[in-house]
Structure formats: structure tokens, C-alpha cells
Design an enzyme around this catalytic site. Structure first.
Site, short mmCIF file in Angstrom:
data_model
loop_
_atom_site.label_atom_id
_atom_site.label_comp_id
_atom_site.label_asym_id
_atom_site.label_seq_id
_atom_site.Cartn_x
_atom_site.Cartn_y
_atom_site.Cartn_z
N ASN A 180 53.16 64.91 17.49
CA ASN A 180 53.65 63.59 17.05
C ASN A 180 52.57 62.59 16.66
O ASN A 180 52.77 61.79 15.75
CB ASN A 180 54.59 63.02 18.11
N GLU A 278 49.70 65.73 30.34
CA GLU A 278 50.34 64.50 29.84
C GLU A 278 51.65 64.95 29.22
O GLU A 278 51.66 65.52 28.12
CB GLU A 278 49.45 63.83 28.78
N CYS A 312 56.08 59.75 23.25
CA CYS A 312 56.41 60.07 24.63
C CYS A 312 56.91 58.86 25.39
O CYS A 312 57.75 58.97 26.26
CB CYS A 312 55.20 60.66 25.32
N GLU A 487 44.50 59.78 31.11
CA GLU A 487 43.58 59.62 29.98
C GLU A 487 43.40 58.12 29.79
O GLU A 487 44.23 57.33 30.23
CB GLU A 487 44.14 60.30 28.73
P1 NAP Z 1 55.21 71.20 22.94
O1 NAP Z 1 56.25 71.99 22.26
O2 NAP Z 1 55.14 71.21 24.41
O3 NAP Z 1 53.80 71.65 22.31
C1 NAP Z 1 52.59 71.02 22.65
C2 NAP Z 1 51.44 71.95 22.35
O4 NAP Z 1 51.52 73.10 23.20
C3 NAP Z 1 51.45 72.48 20.93
O5 NAP Z 1 50.12 72.60 20.47
C4 NAP Z 1 52.10 73.84 21.10
O6 NAP Z 1 51.81 74.74 20.07
C5 NAP Z 1 51.46 74.27 22.40
N1 NAP Z 1 52.17 75.36 23.09
C6 NAP Z 1 53.44 75.79 22.90
N2 NAP Z 1 53.70 76.84 23.72
C7 NAP Z 1 52.57 77.07 24.43
C8 NAP Z 1 52.20 78.01 25.43
N3 NAP Z 1 53.05 78.93 25.88
N4 NAP Z 1 50.95 77.95 25.93
C9 NAP Z 1 50.08 77.03 25.50
N5 NAP Z 1 50.35 76.12 24.54
C10 NAP Z 1 51.59 76.13 24.03
O7 NAP Z 1 55.32 69.65 22.52
P2 NAP Z 1 55.53 69.06 21.07
O8 NAP Z 1 56.91 69.35 20.65
O9 NAP Z 1 54.42 69.40 20.19
O10 NAP Z 1 55.36 67.49 21.42
C11 NAP Z 1 56.37 66.71 21.95
C12 NAP Z 1 56.25 66.61 23.45
O11 NAP Z 1 54.98 66.08 23.81
C13 NAP Z 1 57.25 65.63 24.02
O12 NAP Z 1 57.76 66.14 25.22
C14 NAP Z 1 56.41 64.38 24.27
O13 NAP Z 1 56.93 63.51 25.25
C15 NAP Z 1 55.13 64.99 24.70
N6 NAP Z 1 54.04 64.02 24.55
C16 NAP Z 1 53.46 63.49 25.68
C17 NAP Z 1 52.47 62.53 25.55
C18 NAP Z 1 51.79 61.91 26.75
O14 NAP Z 1 50.75 61.29 26.58
N7 NAP Z 1 52.34 62.03 27.95
C19 NAP Z 1 52.05 62.15 24.27
C20 NAP Z 1 52.68 62.71 23.16
C21 NAP Z 1 53.65 63.67 23.31
P3 NAP Z 1 52.89 74.98 18.89
O15 NAP Z 1 53.04 73.64 18.22
O16 NAP Z 1 52.22 75.99 18.02
O17 NAP Z 1 54.16 75.42 19.53
#
Ligand code: NAP
Ligand code: MG
Length: 512
Positions: A180, A278, A312, A487
Site C-alpha cells: 500500500n 507491523e 493500516c 518503527e
Molecule cells: P500481505 O499480504 O501480508 O503481504 C505483505 C508482504 O508479505 C508482501 O511482500 C507479501 O508478498 C509477503 N508475503 C506473503 N506471503 C508470505 C509468506 N508466506 N512468507 C513471507 N512473506 C510473505 O499484506 P499486503 O496485502 O501486502 O498489505 C496489507 C496489509 O499490511 C494490511 O493488513 C495492512 O494493515 C498491513 N500494513 C501494516 C502496516 C503497519 O505499519 N502496521 C503498514 C501498512 C500495511 P506478496 O505481495 O508477493 O504476496
């Protein structure tokens, strides 16, 4: 999200004449390659996947899809860079100068970075420029200061010794980032990790990896030695376990969903490898009747619509004191449909498309399930057909049950649920009533109440009479299912350094 963004509001996302927004309206990004040991290269298999513009559904370029051999090569490059000390042993002041140079180059190439980010994620170009690029530069500037202050402490002890601590880099950090805010959330990990002297293997989100590659180029141009930052693009599901369990990796720094975070923690745990996580949220925005309601409506609106709700800390769960519940709902019914939705390149656009067709499917499913569970649609709750893009109408749902999917789960789209409450006890209970604990907000003119609530809300960050303001100097992170570790602020050093205690016997002292 940055001091320059100040109070994000619908009006303040209007164009500012101070910079050129788009370098070239026909801009098409070059195909992406892996970046390993300072060199761009194809993946071992030669496989590539499509990069889609979410505002049109059109493929704009392709990017290399790494395999596990590529991960091995990236970890080996990082390991060599760290173990030979090309970066870690440089004086902090020298690392600091390079980090400042990176920030300067990010600002200089701001138009290009914003155009890339906007195209890749579908986010409004103006948002990409004012928040993503600016805050990314600020993270490097803040890290430059951290690099100069990596001091240990002298320990006071009655033993006949000189005891002190050293803050040392951890080694090779695997940084895994979400789709995002690709550039900014890479910077929140990479900048402090570099400040502390670590080497990094970065796995950006599969959908939105382009800016990570440009960032790698910028770091190289600024003088970061080859191998200190390596980027492997490709599928997390395919590469993740290999990277997380790799013997050459010392630490995992993850930002993403709670679901993937739990999986990573499980895999890393088997190898006793530390993880910073995070994770997601479904944040409560609490409005009391004594609040400045006009200002609150502005904060509520941007609090759930910024980045098309794909952030998030989106204030997706609105809790309103019953006395002003109907008034706030009417204000939202008037305001939300007027927020401009459309082409991210148009400077007037506030809400762009969702970042992918599957992401829009998921948002729509959660909205429809919530409506079926009894919620009333105040506005939106439907797709918007526009140029073949993945648009969704900004949505407000009232009379929502606390067990409804959009209340329990993180929707991650332009969707707000509204619930009334009576009194502080109920407000706190509802706000704390999900598995998440990333952030929360309180709108009130009563300072004592603001203090009472900030201490009772189970969240990593609490905003009072504002929403979404962040700064590299302020720690950020969650509690409960929203993760652990911080962070930002000086706390970020705890996630990328280790403390070594040194105890020197003093010759001739009694007790030797
Ligand atoms: P995601 O599906 O959890 O993916 C995050 C990262 O993890 C991507 O690079 C993804 O790669 C990778 N990933 C997926 N499966 C994995 C595995 N089995 N092992 C290791 N890495 C793996 O999250 P997203 O859809 O990209 O982002 C949205 C989420 O992020 C939301 O839940 C949001 O709240 C959270 N977020 C949190 C923060 C914070 O600071 N707390 C900030 C921003 C976003 P692929 O893309 O190739 O699947
Ligand atoms: Mg994903």
C-alpha cells in the site's frame, strides 16, 4: 503522515503549484529486474510477471519473478557485504552523510518516484508526491541523525571492572513490505537498518515492487556499497519461507497482514530468529458530543479515505456519542459522495482505485456480508465502473452490529462503519473490542477525558483531535494482533541493533 502533510484533509489534497506533478503524461516504466550485489539481473528461471495499472486494468510493464536460488544469491551478497564490514565498520558520521545524500536524491527524483508509485498502486499522484515521497526522504534524514548517535552506556557496578555496552548492527535483515505504501514502508525499515550498519535483503510486495528497484538505484548512486541492499521481487508465498528460514538471515522485519505475520512468526520461531511485525488494524475513531464536529467530519473523512482506505491505521470504525450520532451521519451522507473519485493522475482526485481486482473483490464481499447482517447503506457499497479500473465507491454503513465482518475484520478499502455509544465505558469497550490494536482516535474538547481515554485504549498510537499524523521521530507499531516492535523514533534502533555488554577486568583492582 509527515510534518509537511500537516493535517491531511480533503481540501489540502488539492494541487499545490510548488512542484511539477508529472514528468511525462505518457510515462511507462521500464521492465523490473532483481537487484543483487549492486547489479541488475533476471531471475534464475527467467520468469516475469505483469505489472498492472489499477486505474485502467492495463498491463504497463513486467517484473522479474525470483526463485529460491535468487534468494540464496541475495542473502549471500548481503552476508558478504556485512561480514567484510564494507558498511558496518564505517564511522556513523560517514553513513549519516550517505543517508542524507539518499534523502536529497529522493527529493530530486520525487516526480519520477511519485509517478511510478501512483501507476503501480493506483494512488493519487498528489498523495504519492506529498506524502509517500516526502515522508520517505524524511525517514532517511531522521536515520542520518540516528547513525551519529549509536552510543552505548557505561554501567555502574561495584565489581572491580569497567563495564559498558555497545550498540551493534544485527547483520543481515530480511525486510518484507506490503503493497500500500511501497516506497515509504521500505524506507521505514531500510533507513534505520542502514543507519545501524546492517545489510538488507528486501522482498517488496509482489503487486507493487517497482519503486523498491528505483530506491536500490538511488542508494547505489549515493554511495551505499554493493551488496548492502539487495532486492528480490516475486511471490511472498513462494519465496517467503525460504527467506525467513535462511541460515544467512539474522532478523526478519515484516510489515503486512496479521495472517502472513503469524505465519512468518511461526516459521522464524522454529529457527529462533527474531521478528519485528507491523501488522493490520481496524481502528476506532471515537467522537464525543463535545468535539468540534466540523473538524471531526474532516478527520473522519480523510481518516477512512486516504489512499483509498488502504492504510493500516485507517479510521474505519467510527464510534459516535448518541447525542450527535444522527448529525454526524447526515454530515457524512452529504460530504462523502462529493469526494472526487477517479484518475490518479488528475490532481483533483482524492480517491483512486483499489490496488488490484482481487482486493476490490474482497472489499465488496465484506461490505455485502455486513449489509446482509443488517447494516444500512448510507452511501456507496458498490463498484464504480471507470476506465476498466478497480474503483469502489466511498462507502458508509450505519446500524452495524459489532459482530459484522466489516467491524471484526480489516476491510482495507474506502469503507466506514458507524456505531453509536453511550458514555466513556461503552466507547472504550467497543474501541478495544477487536483483535487488533494498531491505532485509535478521540475527538473531544475535554482534556481530562482525552487523557483518561488515551490511557485506556489498547493501541500503539492514539490521536486526539486529529487523525493519521505520523513522523519519523514518533514510534509507530501495534499491540495485540497488530504486531510487536516499533518503527520510528529512537525505539527503531531496538529492532535493528543488538546490545553487547563489555566487562573489562581492571588489573591490580581488588577482587580480581
Ligand atoms: P500481505 O499480504 O501480508 O503481504 C505483505 C508482504 O508479505 C508482501 O511482500 C507479501 O508478498 C509477503 N508475503 C506473503 N506471503 C508470505 C509468506 N508466506 N512468507 C513471507 N512473506 C510473505 O499484506 P499486503 O496485502 O501486502 O498489505 C496489507 C496489509 O499490511 C494490511 O493488513 C495492512 O494493515 C498491513 N500494513 C501494516 C502496516 C503497519 O505499519 N502496521 C503498514 C501498512 C500495511 P506478496 O505481495 O508477493 O504476496
Ligand atoms: Mg498480499
Amino acid at each position: 503522515m509527515s510534518p509537511t502533510a500537516d493535517r491531511p484533509s480533503v481540501d489540502q489534497t488539492r494541487p499545490e503549484p510548488t512542484f511539477d506533478l508529472h514528468p511525462d503524461p505518457t510515462f511507462e516504466p521500464a521492465p523490473g529486474q532483481l537487484f543483487i550485489g549492486g547489479t541488475r539481473r533476471e531471475s534464475g528461471t527467467g520468469l516475469r510477471h505483469d505489472v498492472v495499472d489499477p486505474s485502467t486494468g492495463r498491463t504497463v510493464t513486467t517484473i522479474a519473478a525470483a526463485n529460491t536460488d535468487d534468494v540464496d544469491a541475495a542473502v549471500a551478497a548481503a552476508r558478504t557485504a556485512f561480514d567484510t564490514g564494507t558498511w558496518a565498520t564505517r564511522p556513523g558520521r560517514e553513513r549519516s552523510r550517505i543517508l542524507l545524500d539518499i534523502a536529497r536524491l529522493i527529493r530530486e527524483r520525487g516526480a519520477e518516484l511519485a509517478a511510478l508509485e501512483s501507476l503501480d498502486v493506483g494512488k493519487p499522484l498528489l498523495l504519492a508526491r506529498t506524502i509517500d515521497v516526502t515522508a520517505t526522504a524524511e525517514h532517511f534524514e531522521y536515520a542520518a541523525a540516528l547513525a551519529q548517535g549509536l552510543d552505548g552506556t557505561v554501567c555502574s557496578t561495584p565489581l572491580p571492572v569497567h563495564a559498558f555496552t555497545r550498540r551493534e548492527p544485527l547483520g543481515v535483515i530480511a525486510a518484507i513490505t506490503p503493497f500500500n505504501f511501497p516506497l515509504l514502508l521500505s524506507a521505514t525499515k531500510i533507513a534505520p537498518a542502514l543507519a545501524a550498519g546492517n545489510a538488507i535483503v528486501h522482498k517488496p510486495a509482489g503487486d507493487t515492487s517497482l519503486s523498491a528497484l528505483l530506491m536500490a538505484e538511488i542508494l547505489q548512486e549515493a554511495g551505499v556499497p554493493d551488496g548492502v541492499l539487495n532486492v528480490v521481487t516475486g511471490s511472498g508465498a513462494q519465496l517467503g519461507d525460504h527467506l525467513v528460514s535462511h541460515p544467512g538471515v539474522d532478523k526478519i522485519s515484516f510489515t503486512g497482514s496479521a495472517q502472513v505475520g503469524a505465519h512468518i512468526a511461526h516459521v522464524a520461531g522454529a529457527h529462533l530468529r527474531p521478528v519485528t511485525a507491523e501488522l493490520g488494524g481496524n481502528c476506532a475513531h471515537i467522537v464525543f458530543a463535545d468535539a468540534d464536529l466540523e473538524r471531526a467530519v474532516q478527520d473522519i473523512t480523510m481518516g477512512f479515505l486516504l489512499n483509498t482506505g488502504q492504510f493500516c491505521m485507517a479510521g474505519a470504525r467510527l464510534l459516535v456519542e448518541r447525542a450527535v450520532h444522527d448529525e454526524i451521519l447526515q454530515a457524512l451522507e452529504r460530504t462523502v459522495p462529493t469526494v472526487p473519485v477517479g484518475d490518479p493522475r488528475d490532481p483533483a482526485t482524492v480517491v483512486g482505485p483499489l490496488a488490484g481486482a482481487d482486493r476490490r473483490e474482497r472489499v465488496d464481499r465484506l461490505v455485502q456480508e455486513t449489509v446482509r447482517s443488517g447494516a444500512r447503506v448510507v452511501t456507496g457499497a458498490e463498484r464504480l465502473d471507470l476506465n476498466g479500473g478497480f474503483f469502489y465507491r466511498p462507502t458508509v454503513l450505519a446500524e452495524v452490529d459489532c459482530h459484522a465482518p466489516a467491524v471484526r475484520e480489516e476491510v482495507f478499502g474506502p469503507v466506514l462503519t458507524v456505531q453509536p455509544f453511550d458514555g466513556e465505558e461503552e466507547a472504550v469497550a467497543r474501541a478495544n473490542g477487536t483483535a487488533f490494536g494498531l491505532a485509535a482516535g478521540v475527538q473531544t474538547s475535554d482534556l481530562s477525558r482525552a487523557h483518561r481515554l488515551t490511557s485506556r485504549l489498547r493501541a500503539g498510537t492514539v490521536w486526539v483531535n486529529c487523525w493519521g499524523l505520523l513522523d519519523p521521530a514518533v514510534p509507530f507499531g501495534g499491540v495485540k494482533h497488530s504486531g510487536w516492535g516499533r518503527e520510528g523514533g529512537t525505539e527503531v534502533l531496538d529492532s535493528c541493533t543488538t546490545t553487547k555488554s563489555v566487562i573489562m577486568s581492571l588489573p591490580g583492582e581488588a577482587g580480581r
